[in-house]
Each structure stands twice: as structure tokens, then as C-alpha cells.
Design an enzyme around this catalytic site. Sequence first.
Site, PDB file in Angstrom:
ATOM      1  N   GLY A  16      26.266 100.268  12.303  1.00 16.37           N
ATOM      2  CA  GLY A  16      26.652  98.877  12.557  1.00 16.37           C
ATOM      3  C   GLY A  16      25.606  97.855  12.125  1.00 16.37           C
ATOM      4  O   GLY A  16      24.553  98.218  11.584  1.00 16.37           O
ATOM      5  N   GLN A  17      25.922  96.592  12.376  1.00 17.56           N
ATOM      6  CA  GLN A  17      25.089  95.496  11.884  1.00 17.56           C
ATOM      7  C   GLN A  17      23.651  95.583  12.398  1.00 17.56           C
ATOM      8  O   GLN A  17      22.701  95.504  11.614  1.00 17.56           O
ATOM      9  CB  GLN A  17      25.688  94.150  12.306  1.00 17.56           C
ATOM     10  CG  GLN A  17      24.952  92.962  11.702  1.00 17.56           C
ATOM     11  CD  GLN A  17      25.232  91.654  12.426  1.00 17.56           C
ATOM     12  OE1 GLN A  17      25.785  91.636  13.529  1.00 17.56           O
ATOM     13  NE2 GLN A  17      24.856  90.549  11.808  1.00 17.56           N
ATOM     14  N   ASP A  58      31.105 110.453  19.260  1.00 18.99           N
ATOM     15  CA  ASP A  58      31.955 109.400  19.825  1.00 18.99           C
ATOM     16  C   ASP A  58      31.488 109.224  21.267  1.00 18.99           C
ATOM     17  O   ASP A  58      31.626 110.154  22.078  1.00 18.99           O
ATOM     18  CB  ASP A  58      33.425 109.869  19.757  1.00 18.99           C
ATOM     19  CG  ASP A  58      34.372 108.832  20.337  1.00 18.99           C
ATOM     20  OD1 ASP A  58      33.882 107.863  20.975  1.00 18.99           O
ATOM     21  OD2 ASP A  58      35.589 108.997  20.162  1.00 18.99           O
ATOM     22  N   ILE A  59      30.917 108.069  21.581  1.00 17.72           N
ATOM     23  CA  ILE A  59      30.335 107.915  22.929  1.00 17.72           C
ATOM     24  C   ILE A  59      31.400 108.021  24.026  1.00 17.72           C
ATOM     25  O   ILE A  59      31.076 108.233  25.186  1.00 17.72           O
ATOM     26  CB  ILE A  59      29.496 106.619  23.099  1.00 17.72           C
ATOM     27  CG1 ILE A  59      30.315 105.354  22.864  1.00 17.72           C
ATOM     28  CG2 ILE A  59      28.260 106.656  22.203  1.00 17.72           C
ATOM     29  CD1 ILE A  59      29.604 104.084  23.338  1.00 17.72           C
ATOM     30  N   TYR A 148      35.625  91.507  25.841  1.00 16.38           N
ATOM     31  CA  TYR A 148      34.253  91.837  25.445  1.00 16.38           C
ATOM     32  C   TYR A 148      33.255  91.314  26.491  1.00 16.38           C
ATOM     33  O   TYR A 148      32.362  92.042  26.940  1.00 16.38           O
ATOM     34  CB  TYR A 148      33.984  91.217  24.075  1.00 16.38           C
ATOM     35  CG  TYR A 148      32.584  91.373  23.548  1.00 16.38           C
ATOM     36  CD1 TYR A 148      32.046  92.618  23.269  1.00 16.38           C
ATOM     37  CD2 TYR A 148      31.798  90.242  23.283  1.00 16.38           C
ATOM     38  CE1 TYR A 148      30.765  92.745  22.747  1.00 16.38           C
ATOM     39  CE2 TYR A 148      30.521  90.362  22.760  1.00 16.38           C
ATOM     40  CZ  TYR A 148      30.008  91.613  22.499  1.00 16.38           C
ATOM     41  OH  TYR A 148      28.741  91.742  21.988  1.00 16.38           O
ATOM     42  N   LYS A 152      30.698  93.282  29.025  1.00 20.93           N
ATOM     43  CA  LYS A 152      29.244  93.059  28.955  1.00 20.93           C
ATOM     44  C   LYS A 152      28.674  92.683  30.324  1.00 20.93           C
ATOM     45  O   LYS A 152      27.560  93.091  30.672  1.00 20.93           O
ATOM     46  CB  LYS A 152      28.917  92.000  27.890  1.00 20.93           C
ATOM     47  CG  LYS A 152      29.089  92.519  26.463  1.00 20.93           C
ATOM     48  CD  LYS A 152      28.067  93.610  26.143  1.00 20.93           C
ATOM     49  CE  LYS A 152      28.410  94.430  24.938  1.00 20.93           C
ATOM     50  NZ  LYS A 152      27.508  95.564  24.714  1.00 20.93           N
TER      51      LYS A 152
END
Length: 325
Positions: A16-17, A58-59, A148, A152
Amino acid sequence: MSKRDMKRILVTGAVGQIGSELTMALRERYGNDNVLATGRKTKPSKTLLDSGPFEFIDICKRETVEKVVDEYDIDTIYNMAAILSATGEERPLLCWDVNINGMYNILEIAHERDLTRVFVPSSIAVFGPETPQDNTPQETVLKPKTMYGVTKVAGELLGDYYFKRFGLDIRGVRYPGIISSETHPGGGTTDYAVEIFYEAIKNKKYTCFVKKDTVLPMMYIPDCIKGTIELMDTDISKLKHHCDFNLTAMSFSAGELAEEIKKHIPEFKCEYKPDFRQAIADTWPKTIDDSAARKEWGWKTDYDLAVMTKDMLEKLGKRHEEGNL
Ligand code: SER
């Protein structure tokens, strides 16, 4: 050096980023073979593959994580795997599954095996419309309106719970929008602040999906990587917070970013066509008070809007010339 002093690191979301650049920084610091990069299905870059170990996991499937933690004798985890805000609105159940059930698996594995340290990122998405948007305090209202954001907030609370209840050393920051040139962000609301650079270089124009006057907190990736590693390096006795540090580097409107790019590419044109992501951006802070991070672990930034813009355009411009963008 005793085994416990050694760092054997697992990075989830390493394709990922943030994960991709974090992995390379950790490999440089701790040795290539000591940093296991993992992803779910996206093909890793050659840089990532050639520089050290890589595995698909895969978490959400606990046994896949347990297998690599045991096989590679892992003592530290950076759990960078996550579904971001815009994708989270399109696929809320997936977002819950990865960000909560996946994180829970990571915490349980770390707790059961008594791992040394875990990093789990949070985000400015924990805030919502009831939160003060200017200089958003460390302690404030957390009533996000996106899935999201909900995951979080729960993630921060869960992490702090594992610290207090089980003594697991877990740390995290509320990342602002992250701007980078190596790996594209995927499915976030702040992605416009990255896309605009690619389009400016390639086509000299960009259609931005938030309004011109939308201001959000942002950070350039070198600061993001530096801050992440510094927090993980800090002596635990210095930390009063654990999983929820406010963190920022700069704040600017989409229009100000376009103007800054124009200083380097005068013919660049930016149009604004807000979509569903505008409503998400409108609930997030404009500026952030990150004094707790500054005080507790010495956080400070190196990049402002001007320096970041120049560096992004140089890096992407070079890749464009090489036919590699
Ligand atoms: N960059 C993230 C997003 O836009 C914020 O944490 O979803």
C-alpha cells in the site's frame, strides 16, 4: 545481542501507499532479511520483492498471520493493512472486517506471543462534524460519520484497551492525508492531493473531486515514515497517549495546492467537480493540534507545501521522462 533486542518486523499492507515506503525504510534500518513485507493480493513492486522477504497473507484469516509470525520469528508488527474512507463507504462490511476483525487478529496474535511492539495507524477520519475543525484538540469529540472513521475510533479504543488490560505495547497516530510519489493511495478521500500531481505532470490538467476551498490536514511521505518510526522508537515511559496521537504537517485548500503546482507548471489547469467524497471531507478537521506528539516523543516536520510540491514534481517529472509514470 539477545534475541529480544533484535527486531524481526512484519509489515501488513506492505504493498500500500504507506506500507511500501515504510517497508523500505525499515529494511534500510534493520536489515533487509529482518523485515517481512506482506500483502493480500496486489502484486508487490520489484523493489519490494528484490530487497527482502514477501508473503501473501490476509489479516482477516488469523491462521495466515500466525503462520508467518511463527515462521519468521516476528517480534514487532506494523499493521498497515486497511480499507480507507471512500472504499469504506462503498463496502462498509469489508471495511469493518479488515479494520476491526483484522486488527483484532493482529492484537490477539501479539498478545498471545508476547510480541515486543505493535503499530496500528489511526486517522483524521476519527473526527466528525461535532469536532472543532480548527486546531482540532488531542482530546475532543469522536463521532465520525463514515464506516472508516467508526473503525478507526474503535481501533484506537481497542489498542488502548490491550495496553491497559494486557500490557501490550501498541502505538498509533491519527495520520492526515498522506502525499507520496512511489505508490498510489487507494480509496481515500484525500487521494486528490496525490492524483493532482500525476495529472499535472502527465496532462497539465486535473478535475478535482472536492471543492476549491476544501482544506484538510496533509503530510508528505518522508515525514510520515519518519514520525512512524520515531514513535515506535520512543521509550514507553515517555508516552501518556498510545494509539491516538494527533499528527499533522500542513493544511491547504485544494485551490492553494493547484496554485502551488502552477508556480512550476504555469499552464496547469484545475477544475472542481465535487462527488460523494466532498461530504466526507466536510466532516474532517482543517487544522490539527499535534502538541501531544511534539511533547511526548519530539515530533516535528521537515516538509511544508512549497518544499513538498517541488519534490513531488521533480520525482514524478523524472519518472515521466523515463516513461515510467
Ligand atoms: N487518507 C485517508 C482517507 O482519505 C484518511 O485517513 O481515507
